[in-house]
Design an enzyme around this catalytic site. Sequence first.
Site, PDB file in Angstrom:
ATOM      1  N   GLY A  59     -34.052   7.678 -19.093  1.00 14.96           N
ATOM      2  CA  GLY A  59     -32.530   7.677 -18.528  1.00 14.96           C
ATOM      3  C   GLY A  59     -32.299   6.411 -17.507  1.00 14.96           C
ATOM      4  O   GLY A  59     -33.208   6.086 -16.855  1.00 14.96           O
ATOM      5  N   CYS A  86     -40.588   7.959 -19.799  1.00 18.68           N
ATOM      6  CA  CYS A  86     -40.191   7.292 -18.741  1.00 18.68           C
ATOM      7  C   CYS A  86     -39.496   8.025 -17.666  1.00 18.68           C
ATOM      8  O   CYS A  86     -40.245   8.851 -16.964  1.00 18.68           O
ATOM      9  CB  CYS A  86     -39.108   6.283 -19.349  1.00 18.68           C
ATOM     10  N   TYR A  87     -38.234   8.087 -17.579  1.00 23.49           N
ATOM     11  CA  TYR A  87     -37.235   9.112 -16.666  1.00 23.49           C
ATOM     12  C   TYR A  87     -38.090  10.486 -16.775  1.00 23.49           C
ATOM     13  O   TYR A  87     -38.164  11.178 -15.921  1.00 23.49           O
ATOM     14  CB  TYR A  87     -36.057   9.192 -16.819  1.00 23.49           C
ATOM     15  N   HIS A 201     -42.596   3.575 -23.938  1.00 26.04           N
ATOM     16  CA  HIS A 201     -41.500   4.186 -24.801  1.00 26.04           C
ATOM     17  C   HIS A 201     -42.247   4.282 -26.045  1.00 26.04           C
ATOM     18  O   HIS A 201     -42.181   3.015 -26.918  1.00 26.04           O
ATOM     19  CB  HIS A 201     -40.544   3.322 -25.007  1.00 26.04           C
ATOM     20  N   GLU A 203     -41.321   5.510 -28.791  1.00 27.42           N
ATOM     21  CA  GLU A 203     -40.447   5.615 -30.018  1.00 27.42           C
ATOM     22  C   GLU A 203     -40.035   4.251 -30.597  1.00 27.42           C
ATOM     23  O   GLU A 203     -39.508   4.206 -31.776  1.00 27.42           O
ATOM     24  CB  GLU A 203     -38.956   6.430 -29.645  1.00 27.42           C
ATOM     25  N   SER A 255     -15.350   7.624 -50.754  1.00 26.23           N
ATOM     26  CA  SER A 255     -15.145   6.018 -50.428  1.00 26.23           C
ATOM     27  C   SER A 255     -15.901   5.043 -51.264  1.00 26.23           C
ATOM     28  O   SER A 255     -15.522   3.969 -51.141  1.00 26.23           O
ATOM     29  CB  SER A 255     -15.244   6.022 -48.981  1.00 26.23           C
ATOM     30  N   GLY A 256     -16.981   5.396 -51.840  1.00 26.66           N
ATOM     31  CA  GLY A 256     -17.919   4.381 -52.265  1.00 26.66           C
ATOM     32  C   GLY A 256     -18.990   4.079 -51.229  1.00 26.66           C
ATOM     33  O   GLY A 256     -19.831   3.478 -51.626  1.00 26.66           O
ATOM     34  N   GLY A 257     -18.761   4.471 -50.030  1.00 22.81           N
ATOM     35  CA  GLY A 257     -19.824   4.327 -48.982  1.00 22.81           C
ATOM     36  C   GLY A 257     -21.155   5.416 -49.284  1.00 22.81           C
ATOM     37  O   GLY A 257     -20.862   6.223 -50.118  1.00 22.81           O
ATOM     38  N   VAL A 258     -22.170   5.125 -48.501  1.00 23.34           N
ATOM     39  CA  VAL A 258     -23.528   5.936 -48.418  1.00 23.34           C
ATOM     40  C   VAL A 258     -23.164   7.217 -48.226  1.00 23.34           C
ATOM     41  O   VAL A 258     -23.628   8.008 -49.265  1.00 23.34           O
ATOM     42  CB  VAL A 258     -24.435   5.255 -47.688  1.00 23.34           C
ATOM     43  N   ASP A 259     -22.610   7.653 -47.355  1.00 27.68           N
ATOM     44  CA  ASP A 259     -22.579   9.007 -47.095  1.00 27.68           C
ATOM     45  C   ASP A 259     -21.806   9.777 -47.845  1.00 27.68           C
ATOM     46  O   ASP A 259     -22.260  10.801 -48.370  1.00 27.68           O
ATOM     47  CB  ASP A 259     -21.763   9.155 -45.470  1.00 27.68           C
ATOM     48  N   SER A 260     -20.389   9.568 -48.423  1.00 26.36           N
ATOM     49  CA  SER A 260     -19.699  10.055 -49.225  1.00 26.36           C
ATOM     50  C   SER A 260     -20.752  10.250 -50.679  1.00 26.36           C
ATOM     51  O   SER A 260     -20.336  11.284 -51.194  1.00 26.36           O
ATOM     52  CB  SER A 260     -18.394   9.531 -49.387  1.00 26.36           C
ATOM     53  N   SER A 261     -21.153   9.093 -50.975  1.00 23.70           N
ATOM     54  CA  SER A 261     -21.795   9.098 -52.458  1.00 23.70           C
ATOM     55  C   SER A 261     -22.964  10.072 -52.343  1.00 23.70           C
ATOM     56  O   SER A 261     -23.033  10.770 -53.412  1.00 23.70           O
ATOM     57  CB  SER A 261     -22.216   7.799 -52.635  1.00 23.70           C
ATOM     58  N   LYS A 401     -28.636   8.316 -40.464  1.00 25.38           N
ATOM     59  CA  LYS A 401     -28.375   7.495 -41.568  1.00 25.38           C
ATOM     60  C   LYS A 401     -29.539   7.024 -42.403  1.00 25.38           C
ATOM     61  O   LYS A 401     -29.454   7.125 -43.591  1.00 25.38           O
ATOM     62  CB  LYS A 401     -27.621   6.351 -41.089  1.00 25.38           C
TER      63      LYS A 401
END
Length: 545
Positions: A59, A86-87, A201, A203, A255-261, A401
Amino acid sequence: MTQDIHQDKILILDFGAQYTQLIARRIREIGVYCEIWAWDHDPADIVKFAPKGIILSGGPESTTETDSPRAPQVVFDSGLPVLGICYGMQTMAVQLGGRVESGHNREFGFAELSPTGACRLFDGLSATSSVPTGEGESWMGQQQPSHQAVGATDVSFGVWMSHGDRVTVLPEGFSAAAATHDLPLAAMADETRRYYGVQFHPEVTHTVHGTEVLRRFVVDVAGCQTLWTAEHIIEDSVVRIREQTGDEHVLLGLSGGVDSSVVAALLKRAIGDRLTCVFVDTGLLRQGEGDQVMQMMADNMGVKVIRVNAGPRYFSELAGVEDPEAKRKIIGRLFVEIFEAESNKLAGVKWLAQGTIYPDVIESAGAKTGKAHVIKSHHNVGGLPERMKLKLLEPLRELFKDEVRRLGVALGLPRDMVYRHPFPGPGLGVRILGEVKAEAAAVLQKADAIFIEELRQFGLYDKVSQAFAVYLPVRSVGVVGDARAYEPVIALRAVETIDFMTAHWARLPYDFLDHVARRIVNEVRGVSRVVYDISGKPPATIEWE
């Protein structure tokens, strides 16, 4: 009976670090479910959540300042293993009786970490000072050290640092676990209580062995099973969708996007013909995308899709409008109106499905707060009116995602579609600067298609994070076919980024850019000049509008 993929889980308490979501993504890649909550979340909820381990994020604050954030006492009263990053390491030290000081040289960038004592997080890690993203590759404006061999007795490895304060006195029960050249206490451990703190870090990909350090904490120390896989997530999601919806019908705005597909493919597997999708073709999609969506969903996967060819209506409503925000509002409003009109024709629909994903949930509750309980109602479908009175179904709301993409591949969606670059909700409406006309959209679709096709052909598409063409509302003098031309300009944009919060312009080869520019000018009637955008973010945004 399916396994409970949420049973073994990690809780991340967020102190406002820019990397907090990255911690969660790394842990999930290991195969363990985790959630991000604010550092000041209700302690009673932490007990109810019943994690097997807790991570305190980094942070921007300083523990030396009055009223700086602290971990809830329940963290240390729980008997659970704790990892401070870290923090998180600094507040752990302060809260358990150690000391943190300011005023030392700030460390930002690469450092060589050397283990100095026994610690389950580091024991047996191989010696290396290489960085896993390539020799001399630039990241965040800093030149990385090139790969070099290290001696058999040198057990140091490269880590990414970003701090000003440092722990100077260890709390009782802790021992020093690692150091760098400038930092004597770069890591600390209390093996008895299973408390660990690291000043670097783990990650970020630039920390060698970073994922292994996290794996040792969540699997070896906390004892989590690695059940969070695409196959298990699909299996669990199908069961939960069926339990939620019963025998009722579901409506999805595709929509044709990744999420809705991915939502469509998941719902098809879970409820079959009780899913109906409405696909509004705005005329502002990529070249041939409307037909591709129908072929993929309706023809190949058997999903019931109602296609509405609304391009003429969009161009009519956008006529004369140049302000970017005004264009966005018109595009969003039209989608809602068309979607609602189509949904009213359907009988028996009780659920509205949306492609809300976990970052949407987090951001809806306020940037970096981790209070993930507010629904982002405008995701994908543009904010549908409450009068529709449909129950909300969000099967992806726990996923990042990259997890959604892996699910898509596992569900049988084409990899090229699942892993394609982000595309804005308003589509080409915000890539045509100024007034949006059908003629400009046709030109931009062709130019963009050439750019993307050549990126794939040259093996560059997966090496950049986002690439697209922009139609500029200016005309430039050119010579086409020995005749003077006065025609619009196309700008090409390609960026490299980790989190899309900041971005570098992609250093595409000159020969490649020359080839693309020649193709666009020769093949797209109405374009005589192509330029390449070399603006970073900041100061520029990734999209032009």
